[in-house]
Design a protein around this motif. Sequence first.
Motif, PDB file in Angstrom:
ATOM      1  N   UNK A   1       0.846  -1.177   0.000  1.00 58.17           N
ATOM      2  CA  UNK A   1       0.000   0.000   0.000  1.00 58.17           C
ATOM      3  C   UNK A   1       0.888   1.235   0.000  1.00 58.17           C
ATOM      4  N   UNK A   2       0.262   2.409  -0.034  1.00 55.99           N
ATOM      5  CA  UNK A   2       1.053   3.632  -0.181  1.00 55.99           C
ATOM      6  C   UNK A   2       2.070   3.821   0.945  1.00 55.99           C
ATOM      7  N   UNK A   3       1.690   3.514   2.168  1.00 57.10           N
ATOM      8  CA  UNK A   3       2.567   3.799   3.297  1.00 57.10           C
ATOM      9  C   UNK A   3       2.859   2.590   4.179  1.00 57.10           C
TER      10      UNK A   3
ATOM     11  N   UNK B   1      -2.847 -11.754  10.256  1.00 61.46           N
ATOM     12  CA  UNK B   1      -2.519 -10.560   9.486  1.00 61.46           C
ATOM     13  C   UNK B   1      -1.727  -9.590  10.351  1.00 61.46           C
ATOM     14  N   UNK B   2      -0.826  -8.852   9.726  1.00 62.55           N
ATOM     15  CA  UNK B   2      -0.045  -7.830  10.417  1.00 62.55           C
ATOM     16  C   UNK B   2       0.529  -6.899   9.360  1.00 62.55           C
ATOM     17  N   UNK B   3       1.289  -5.886   9.780  1.00 66.55           N
ATOM     18  CA  UNK B   3       1.814  -4.917   8.816  1.00 66.55           C
ATOM     19  C   UNK B   3       3.189  -4.426   9.243  1.00 66.55           C
ATOM     20  N   UNK B   4       3.862  -3.750   8.327  1.00 67.46           N
ATOM     21  CA  UNK B   4       5.154  -3.126   8.614  1.00 67.46           C
ATOM     22  C   UNK B   4       5.294  -1.890   7.740  1.00 67.46           C
ATOM     23  N   UNK B   5       6.347  -1.109   7.975  1.00 66.39           N
ATOM     24  CA  UNK B   5       6.643   0.005   7.082  1.00 66.39           C
ATOM     25  C   UNK B   5       7.049  -0.536   5.715  1.00 66.39           C
ATOM     26  N   UNK B   6       6.988   0.336   4.730  1.00 69.29           N
ATOM     27  CA  UNK B   6       7.459  -0.039   3.402  1.00 69.29           C
ATOM     28  C   UNK B   6       8.955  -0.294   3.418  1.00 69.29           C
ATOM     29  N   UNK B   7       9.412  -1.153   2.535  1.00 70.66           N
ATOM     30  CA  UNK B   7      10.823  -1.513   2.453  1.00 70.66           C
ATOM     31  C   UNK B   7      11.455  -0.729   1.303  1.00 70.66           C
ATOM     32  N   UNK B   8      12.366   0.219   1.579  1.00 70.37           N
ATOM     33  CA  UNK B   8      12.941   1.022   0.500  1.00 70.37           C
ATOM     34  C   UNK B   8      13.819   0.217  -0.445  1.00 70.37           C
TER      35      UNK B   8
END
Length: 565
Positions: free
Chosen positions: A12-14, A74-81
């Motif tokens: 997703x975007x962020x 389900x879980x989430x993290x920051x985007x990976x650059x």
Amino acid sequence: MEGDSPLLVKYERDRLLYTVYGLWDPVEIAKIISILERINSPYLLQYRNWRYQQPEYDDKKLFSKKLKSRGILTFESDLIPCTLDQFLQSEPNSILNGDKAMSIISQVWMALNSIRNVSDYIKVYSLHPSNIVISIIPGSNPPMYQIQLMNYIPLIFTQTFSLEQKMFISPSQLKILAKEGNGNNTDCKADLFTFALLITKLWTGKLPYSPKVTLRSLIENSIGQCIRFPEFKNPLVRRLVEMILLKNVSWDYTYEDEYLKLARKATFLEFRSKPEDFEIIESIGEGTSAVVYQAIQNTRRGERVVAIKEMLINGGEMEYIQNEVDIMALCQHPNVIQMYDSFVQLKSFIGSQKGNYAEIIIEFCDGGTLQSFFEKSYPVDPFPDYLMIHTLSEILKGLWYLHSEHHIVHRDLKPENILLKVDPNNPRIPLIKIADFGLSKIVENHQMMKSYVGTPVFMAPEVFNGVQYNYKCDLWSLGGLLYFLRTHTYPLSANRQRFIENIRHQVVPIYDDNVWKTIPGIKRIIKSLIVYNQDKRYSWRDIHNDPFVKQILEEDRVVRDYSKL
């Protein structure tokens, strides 16, 4: 579930959203989530917002234990650059050495060191470069790189590893995986092995294996038959890899390895904070030798609230300050205060006084000290049962870590040196942190000490009398601390003359049944810690075998090495 992959990742975007399908014990999942929520390291990718939806039972097949559908996590993290794997593709021959390799390797070491004592669920089994996030610190010139480890939950991620990623797993763990295990066994050197494989890959572009090595041969053959070292440009790096892969050294070796010491020092200087990074909010504590401030620090990841312990350096005091900093730098444990950084400046943060000031940056504990909490909340009433149990269990965990992992004897354990942090998930019970290592000492196995240090009312008699003592002096102090919280009195009196007389005559504290009747287990432990004869005082083995401690720690399966004490 769509497709065959057990792990789906949605960009997703962020943020990144993860969906995992599997059949798990809900209690086990809850334990993993609670452990992960305590992790706070700049070198680990943060996973958050966990949700577990249990499988639906088909009533007709309930007794046959057959499930209608799989559970969903389900879980989430920051985007990976960018991953280290992608970064290497832009480097000549896909090799890193020199300063870049040193910075990345030292940060990977710091990440591994921070998680190796958290839980058996939190281990890194594959340091394939695709499992490492790398980013450039904004505004750095020349560019400074920071890494974060990801995929460090074997229960979830090992089942998704590719063939190439599995080549970075230790043979002992490959054997577990080959038997359809989750790789979560008691091999504490698995992360060290994969660390050596990563180092070799960064410096040479290859793994330290014969060209024809396969996963099957790694599982079936001895490691000596598979090893073939490529050429290293730096002999110190080769020695480090050889010591890990051929000599089978323990994690303790990495603290003294020449290359890793150089790498950590260079990286620490690279990332060191500056006075202008801090905005002082207020003074929150003052002692004979230090002032503590609450401050906001501007870091490369944004703002954070910290505490700053400031000390004026006079004469030979720098030796003691450096000892405190060195000890705190070793410690990464939920029940030990965390040090973020340290530096020296030529003036105080507050006021115009000039001089050399040592600044130690530590995590901010919004609950104050155990002493201030006790005085404010229980000025007359005994410390309640549930807080006595919580305090005992958390200090035991922190002390065992200090004694067994780093041979650190605190030597000044008292309520003022226990810090509290509000737990947002349970405001009624604070997080407990052992702090203030100004009088602490690192000792070799079975080494004895004779220095007179500490606070007399909680001081073990062998320390007060100047005879040889060991880690058990901290256990006496723990007993005294718990006795004080429950009774509002010191075990051997606050009056110095009476204290001396009580030690001379080996007077034992009074245990009023009305005070202890609801927690007889803690009473027994305190009576076994406040014992004049060191040989008869509870040892760590005695503590862990105590039925009450077994009950409150709930760690029956934990294997402990008492020979390290």
